[in-house]
Design an enzyme around this catalytic site. Sequence first.
Site, mmCIF file in Angstrom:
data_model
loop_
_atom_site.group_PDB
_atom_site.id
_atom_site.type_symbol
_atom_site.label_atom_id
_atom_site.label_comp_id
_atom_site.label_asym_id
_atom_site.label_seq_id
_atom_site.Cartn_x
_atom_site.Cartn_y
_atom_site.Cartn_z
ATOM 1 N N LYS A 1 0.843 -1.186 0.000
ATOM 2 C CA LYS A 1 0.000 0.000 0.000
ATOM 3 C C LYS A 1 0.881 1.241 0.000
ATOM 4 C CE LYS A 1 -2.368 3.585 1.781
ATOM 5 N NZ LYS A 1 -1.889 4.761 2.539
ATOM 6 N N GLY B 1 -0.576 8.819 -1.356
ATOM 7 C CA GLY B 1 -0.469 9.800 -2.422
ATOM 8 C C GLY B 1 0.774 10.661 -2.335
ATOM 9 N N GLY C 1 -4.807 11.073 -1.334
ATOM 10 C CA GLY C 1 -5.520 12.157 -0.671
ATOM 11 C C GLY C 1 -4.980 13.535 -0.983
ATOM 12 N N ASP D 1 -5.849 2.310 3.481
ATOM 13 C CA ASP D 1 -5.299 1.252 4.340
ATOM 14 C C ASP D 1 -6.298 0.113 4.480
ATOM 15 O OD1 ASP D 1 -2.879 2.645 4.864
ATOM 16 O OD2 ASP D 1 -3.897 3.843 6.384
ATOM 17 N N LYS E 1 -4.055 3.990 10.106
ATOM 18 C CA LYS E 1 -3.089 3.056 9.521
ATOM 19 C C LYS E 1 -2.779 1.908 10.476
ATOM 20 C CE LYS E 1 -0.040 5.112 7.157
ATOM 21 N NZ LYS E 1 -0.707 4.842 5.859
#
Length: 259
Positions: A8, A11, A44, A161, A216
């Site tokens: 993962k 941005g 984001g 997440d 997270k």
Amino acid sequence: MSTPLVIKIGGAIMESPQALIELFKVVKTLQNTNQAIIIVHGGGCVADELLAKAGYTSKKVNGLRVSEPEHMAIITGALAGTVNKALVASANTVGISAVGLALHDGQMIKCTPAEEFLGCVGVPKANNNAFINGLVASNNVAIISSIGSLDNGQLVNVNADDAAVAISQLVNGNLILLTDVAGVKGASGEYLESLNYNDAQQLIEQGVIDGGMIAKVNAAFTAATQLRRSIAVASWKTPEQLITLQQGNVFGTRIEPNC
């Protein structure tokens, strides 16, 4: 097929094109060792920029974005469009066969509505792995945005997440959450090698773990507990350490299952 590694990325890495290329070079190296790779991403910061240009103000609650209905066209365009296709293009430059997807493609993930105050936000759940398994088996890297849909077809924003956790469950894969810091910090400011659930809750109560790191860490505990294996929270600034991770070395903070 090897146990897939789900990575993962946030941005923020989009603000450093060279860092992105270095990450994909490592992904290519891992692919060459027959390691299956799936990437899940947020975006984001890009969504915030585009929303601001359109005259909208973004709100967050405990690190979670409030996705107003009138914001969704822009959020979807930012995550499933601008960010996703830029990531695919970057992956292609280092010889990776990448496929850009949203969570609901191939009915991989089903979403239910999140709490109403969050707006158009979905809670993801693993659903159908046939499509993603076929892509991975053909030596493709799936790059999946955190946009999904409800049963009625409404598009929803999903915490990236949580999306990565759902994809990990879908493929029974290992998960690493890459962020712009080297892991989770303890009360003295040091990066922790490992973290259990009780210690994490104490650090949250003390305000040591705050903002987006709360979401997270909670997502990582969910994944670790359900997958029955530890999850790494680490920095995308040192992607070469992904290779040492395969050898059992410590990389970032290991989030331990809550048994």
